[in-house]
Design a protein around this motif. Structure first.
Motif, PDB file in Angstrom:
ATOM      1  N   ASP A  13      39.052  60.266  55.215  1.00 30.48           N
ATOM      2  CA  ASP A  13      37.684  59.873  55.540  1.00 30.48           C
ATOM      3  C   ASP A  13      37.289  58.776  54.552  1.00 30.48           C
ATOM      4  O   ASP A  13      36.822  59.041  53.443  1.00 30.48           O
ATOM      5  N   ARG A  14      37.459  57.517  54.965  1.00 27.67           N
ATOM      6  CA  ARG A  14      37.275  56.394  54.049  1.00 27.67           C
ATOM      7  C   ARG A  14      35.821  56.227  53.611  1.00 27.67           C
ATOM      8  O   ARG A  14      35.557  55.843  52.467  1.00 27.67           O
ATOM      9  N   LEU A  15      34.878  56.507  54.505  1.00 30.63           N
ATOM     10  CA  LEU A  15      33.473  56.352  54.119  1.00 30.63           C
ATOM     11  C   LEU A  15      33.102  57.376  53.050  1.00 30.63           C
ATOM     12  O   LEU A  15      32.448  57.037  52.059  1.00 30.63           O
ATOM     13  N   MET A  16      33.523  58.624  53.233  1.00 31.55           N
ATOM     14  CA  MET A  16      33.256  59.639  52.220  1.00 31.55           C
ATOM     15  C   MET A  16      33.921  59.263  50.904  1.00 31.55           C
ATOM     16  O   MET A  16      33.329  59.422  49.825  1.00 31.55           O
ATOM     17  N   GLU A  17      35.133  58.743  50.977  1.00 33.21           N
ATOM     18  CA  GLU A  17      35.847  58.326  49.771  1.00 33.21           C
ATOM     19  C   GLU A  17      35.074  57.222  49.051  1.00 33.21           C
ATOM     20  O   GLU A  17      34.921  57.245  47.823  1.00 33.21           O
ATOM     21  N   CYS A  18      34.557  56.248  49.811  1.00 35.37           N
ATOM     22  CA  CYS A  18      33.792  55.149  49.216  1.00 35.37           C
ATOM     23  C   CYS A  18      32.518  55.662  48.547  1.00 35.37           C
ATOM     24  O   CYS A  18      32.180  55.254  47.432  1.00 35.37           O
ATOM     25  N   ARG A  19      31.816  56.568  49.228  1.00 34.53           N
ATOM     26  CA  ARG A  19      30.573  57.100  48.660  1.00 34.53           C
ATOM     27  C   ARG A  19      30.848  57.891  47.378  1.00 34.53           C
ATOM     28  O   ARG A  19      30.098  57.783  46.394  1.00 34.53           O
ATOM     29  N   ALA A  20      31.915  58.670  47.374  1.00 31.91           N
ATOM     30  CA  ALA A  20      32.257  59.440  46.172  1.00 31.91           C
ATOM     31  C   ALA A  20      32.631  58.510  45.023  1.00 31.91           C
ATOM     32  O   ALA A  20      32.183  58.704  43.884  1.00 31.91           O
ATOM     33  N   LEU A  21      33.434  57.488  45.301  1.00 28.60           N
ATOM     34  CA  LEU A  21      33.827  56.530  44.258  1.00 28.60           C
ATOM     35  C   LEU A  21      32.621  55.782  43.710  1.00 28.60           C
ATOM     36  O   LEU A  21      32.512  55.548  42.504  1.00 28.60           O
ATOM     37  N   ARG A  22      31.735  55.401  44.606  1.00 25.60           N
ATOM     38  CA  ARG A  22      30.522  54.678  44.179  1.00 25.60           C
ATOM     39  C   ARG A  22      29.729  55.510  43.175  1.00 25.60           C
ATOM     40  O   ARG A  22      29.272  55.028  42.147  1.00 25.60           O
ATOM     41  N   ASN A  23      29.548  56.810  43.456  1.00 25.69           N
ATOM     42  CA  ASN A  23      28.746  57.653  42.584  1.00 25.69           C
ATOM     43  C   ASN A  23      29.479  58.049  41.303  1.00 25.69           C
ATOM     44  O   ASN A  23      28.866  58.159  40.245  1.00 25.69           O
ATOM     45  N   LEU A  24      30.786  58.250  41.398  1.00 22.20           N
ATOM     46  CA  LEU A  24      31.556  58.498  40.169  1.00 22.20           C
ATOM     47  C   LEU A  24      31.523  57.266  39.273  1.00 22.20           C
ATOM     48  O   LEU A  24      31.437  57.372  38.042  1.00 22.20           O
ATOM     49  N   GLY A  25      31.582  56.081  39.894  1.00 27.42           N
ATOM     50  CA  GLY A  25      31.452  54.846  39.115  1.00 27.42           C
ATOM     51  C   GLY A  25      30.104  54.748  38.444  1.00 27.42           C
ATOM     52  O   GLY A  25      29.992  54.324  37.286  1.00 27.42           O
ATOM     53  N   LEU A  26      29.057  55.179  39.157  1.00 25.99           N
ATOM     54  CA  LEU A  26      27.711  55.122  38.589  1.00 25.99           C
ATOM     55  C   LEU A  26      27.565  56.070  37.397  1.00 25.99           C
ATOM     56  O   LEU A  26      26.876  55.745  36.418  1.00 25.99           O
ATOM     57  N   ILE A  27      28.238  57.211  37.457  1.00 27.48           N
ATOM     58  CA  ILE A  27      28.207  58.133  36.311  1.00 27.48           C
ATOM     59  C   ILE A  27      28.854  57.474  35.091  1.00 27.48           C
ATOM     60  O   ILE A  27      28.320  57.533  33.970  1.00 27.48           O
ATOM     61  N   GLU A  28      30.027  56.840  35.300  1.00 28.54           N
ATOM     62  CA  GLU A  28      30.684  56.140  34.192  1.00 28.54           C
ATOM     63  C   GLU A  28      29.817  54.983  33.695  1.00 28.54           C
ATOM     64  O   GLU A  28      29.701  54.740  32.493  1.00 28.54           O
ATOM     65  N   HIS A  29      29.228  54.279  34.628  1.00 23.33           N
ATOM     66  CA  HIS A  29      28.341  53.149  34.353  1.00 23.33           C
ATOM     67  C   HIS A  29      27.214  53.581  33.412  1.00 23.33           C
ATOM     68  O   HIS A  29      26.982  52.979  32.366  1.00 23.33           O
ATOM     69  N   ARG A  30      26.506  54.656  33.790  1.00 24.54           N
ATOM     70  CA  ARG A  30      25.370  55.121  32.979  1.00 24.54           C
ATOM     71  C   ARG A  30      25.817  55.714  31.659  1.00 24.54           C
ATOM     72  O   ARG A  30      25.044  55.743  30.695  1.00 24.54           O
ATOM     73  N   GLY A  31      27.038  56.198  31.621  1.00 29.02           N
ATOM     74  CA  GLY A  31      27.563  56.751  30.379  1.00 29.02           C
ATOM     75  C   GLY A  31      28.105  55.692  29.433  1.00 29.02           C
ATOM     76  O   GLY A  31      28.609  56.031  28.355  1.00 29.02           O
ATOM     77  N   GLY A  32      28.032  54.425  29.831  1.00 32.73           N
ATOM     78  CA  GLY A  32      28.489  53.337  28.969  1.00 32.73           C
ATOM     79  C   GLY A  32      29.985  53.125  28.985  1.00 32.73           C
ATOM     80  O   GLY A  32      30.512  52.351  28.176  1.00 32.73           O
ATOM     81  N   ARG A  33      30.707  53.783  29.909  1.00 35.69           N
ATOM     82  CA  ARG A  33      32.161  53.620  30.003  1.00 35.69           C
ATOM     83  C   ARG A  33      32.443  52.521  31.030  1.00 35.69           C
ATOM     84  O   ARG A  33      32.792  52.772  32.188  1.00 35.69           O
ATOM     85  N   LEU A  34      32.252  51.289  30.579  1.00 31.92           N
ATOM     86  CA  LEU A  34      32.174  50.153  31.483  1.00 31.92           C
ATOM     87  C   LEU A  34      33.491  49.858  32.191  1.00 31.92           C
ATOM     88  O   LEU A  34      33.509  49.560  33.392  1.00 31.92           O
ATOM     89  N   ILE A  35      34.583  49.910  31.462  1.00 31.07           N
ATOM     90  CA  ILE A  35      35.883  49.574  32.057  1.00 31.07           C
ATOM     91  C   ILE A  35      36.230  50.560  33.171  1.00 31.07           C
ATOM     92  O   ILE A  35      36.693  50.169  34.252  1.00 31.07           O
ATOM     93  N   GLU A  36      35.987  51.840  32.934  1.00 29.75           N
ATOM     94  CA  GLU A  36      36.265  52.851  33.960  1.00 29.75           C
ATOM     95  C   GLU A  36      35.328  52.668  35.157  1.00 29.75           C
ATOM     96  O   GLU A  36      35.739  52.844  36.314  1.00 29.75           O
ATOM     97  N   ALA A  37      34.080  52.310  34.885  1.00 24.51           N
ATOM     98  CA  ALA A  37      33.142  52.059  35.984  1.00 24.51           C
ATOM     99  C   ALA A  37      33.622  50.901  36.850  1.00 24.51           C
ATOM    100  O   ALA A  37      33.609  50.985  38.086  1.00 24.51           O
ATOM    101  N   VAL A  38      34.080  49.829  36.210  1.00 27.94           N
ATOM    102  CA  VAL A  38      34.598  48.673  36.959  1.00 27.94           C
ATOM    103  C   VAL A  38      35.787  49.092  37.814  1.00 27.94           C
ATOM    104  O   VAL A  38      35.902  48.706  38.982  1.00 27.94           O
ATOM    105  N   ARG A  39      36.669  49.910  37.241  1.00 28.86           N
ATOM    106  CA  ARG A  39      37.861  50.348  37.991  1.00 28.86           C
ATOM    107  C   ARG A  39      37.460  51.106  39.250  1.00 28.86           C
ATOM    108  O   ARG A  39      37.991  50.857  40.343  1.00 28.86           O
TER     109      ARG A  39
END
Length: 461
Positions: free
Chosen positions: A151-177
């Motif tokens: 389910d590619r849409l679900m995968e995209c939504r999950a990745l987007r939000n996991l990236g946002l968690i890394e983003h807000r936590g200051g883990r920039l490189i992982e967020a970019v990945r």
């Protein structure tokens, strides 16, 4: 005993309550439609089920279980869409409530795909509520399910939000990945998702300017704006801020102010309080460093109020810190202390050490300006140590430079020399735009220190 059909259950429940079809229908349905439902000639919508459950004093889940598979799927899909709509409108409490209801119904109906969708939605709502620890397990479970079921849409939504968690936590490189992994999946989606695509491009733009990759930041923001102008005009102001940040970081204040003011007009036009708050806060920073603190004050006071209305504690702390810096630029040390102390106290109470450090830089300079020099030095030294340890390079340089100046004035030349050496070494490791930005950041605090040191000899606490 054979299971009752929905129509049979509805009629049985109506008769048990001693109600006529007209009484059940009032005030939103017709007698004819209730009759049709009782003969299984129509499938009810979620609104109809909710109304019938209320009139018959039965749980919605009881009525839902009586529907056939197709009818149940229709109602649950409607619930899923409602949750997504609430997420898109940033109504995170409402979205979470909808998805929790969906989870209950989908689990009872034995629909694993909708169970996974409900868990993903709850996770997304928790991210919106700044509860990453609660959200992350749900998001990772959704990501695993999406990959198993392709389910590619679900995968995209999950990745987007996991990236946002890394983003807000200051883990920039992982967020970019994570963001780039999500973007790589967009060509394989069943249908284009331009708003989701634009959101992640906007987040990437933020990560890139924080990493000093300004050309990439500007390119991602420009692409996001193009998508949003067509598909979600209300999101344009949010991304236009990133363009303003890039110009600010590269020293073009005039272009930065143009972008911020355009973003502010857009955010106010769409009555987007969250974006309006953020634009005002960033616009004020540029105005302070442009030597226009009185104009900055006009944005920072309402920004603090907006952050409180939004229950955005981190945003409130940052606005209070900037407000303190603004008062310092205006020479109003007393009000600068009030703002900086509020920022430190609130940040400390919420365990936000980075925000404590940012506010402590201002509070340290305020203390020195009030001739409480040793106390000010402690604030500055603690801020410098925290920023150095956590990689807050620009703030660390500002704190270290201010602390070195105070040490020098106190006659502690060796300590001052050591700290100056560390600060200049860190400054040389920055890109040219970031180095210029740090120098500009120090100017307001530097001026306050100059005024303090021009007074009578500094007394110790």
């Amino acid at each position: 005993m054979p299971q009752l059909t929905f129509g049979q259950l509805l009629k049985q429940a109506r008769l048990a309550r001693g109600l006529s079809q007209s009484e059940v229908a009032t005030p939103v349905l017709t007698k004819a439609f209730v009759s049709l439902l009782e003969r299984d000639g129509a499938r009810p919508s979620l609104e109809t089920l909710t109304h019938l459950a209320e009139r018959l004093d039965r749980p919605v889940a009881t009525l839902l279980r009586a529907l056939d598979r197709k009818g149940t799927a229709r109602v649950l899909a409607d619930l899923d869409n409602r949750g997504r709509q609430a997420l898109s409108q940033r109504r995170y409490d409402a979205a979470r409530g909808v998805f929790e209801q969906l989870l209950e119904f989908a689990a009872g109906a034995g629909m694993p795909q909708l169970v996974a969708s409900a868990r993903l939605g709850i996770g997304e709502a928790l991210v919106g509520q700044f509860r990453p620890r609660d959200a992350e397990p749900l998001l990772r479970e959704s990501l695993d399910h999406a990959r198993r079921t392709r389910d590619r849409l679900m995968e995209c939504r999950a990745l987007r939000n996991l990236g946002l968690i890394e983003h807000r936590g200051g883990r920039l490189i992982e967020a970019v990945r994570l963001y780039e992994e999500m973007l790589s999946l967009t060509p394989s989606l069943p249908k284009p998702e331009p708003v989701l695509h634009g959101e992640v491009l906007g987040y990437l733009s933020t990560m890139f300017f924080r990493l000093g990759r300004y050309d990439e930041s500007l390119a991602a923001a420009t692409e996001a704006i193009t998508l949003f102008e067509i598909h979600a005009p209300h999101r344009v102001p949010d991304v236009r801020m990133n363009v303003g940040v890039v110009h600010y970081r590269t020293g073009d204040y005039a272009k930065s102010l143009v972008e911020y003011r355009e973003a502010l007009r857009g955010a106010e036009r769409f009555e987007d309080l969250e974006t309006t708050f953020r634009v005002r806060n960033n616009l004020a920073m540029v105005l302070i460093e442009s030597g226009r603190p009185a104009e900055a004050l006009e944005h920072l006071r309402p920004a603090v109020t907006m952050a409180r209305r939004l229950s955005d504690v981190m945003g409130e702390c940052r606005a209070l810190t900037e407000l303190g810096r603004c008062y310092l630029a205006l020479g109003d040390v007393a009000d600068a202390r009030v703002a900086a102390e509020q920022a430190v106290g609130l940040s400390h109470a919420r365990g936000m050490a980075d925000e404590v450090a940012r506010a402590s830089i201002v509070l340290g300079v305020v203390s020195v300006a009030e001739r409480r020099t040793l106390k000010g030095l402690r604030y500055l030294t603690n801020a410098y140590q925290h920023c150095t340890k956590t990689g807050m390079r620009m703030e660390g340089i500002v704190a270290g430079y201010a602390a070195a100046r105070v040490l020098s004035r106190l006659g502690k030349s060796a300590d001052a020399y050591r700290l100056h050496t560390e600060v200049f070494a860190a400054l040389r490791r920055l890109t040219s735009p970031d180095a210029c930005g740090v120098i500009r950041m120090t100017e307001t605090l530097d001026a306050a220190l100059d005024r303090a040191m021009e007074r009578e000899a500094i007394s110790s606490d």
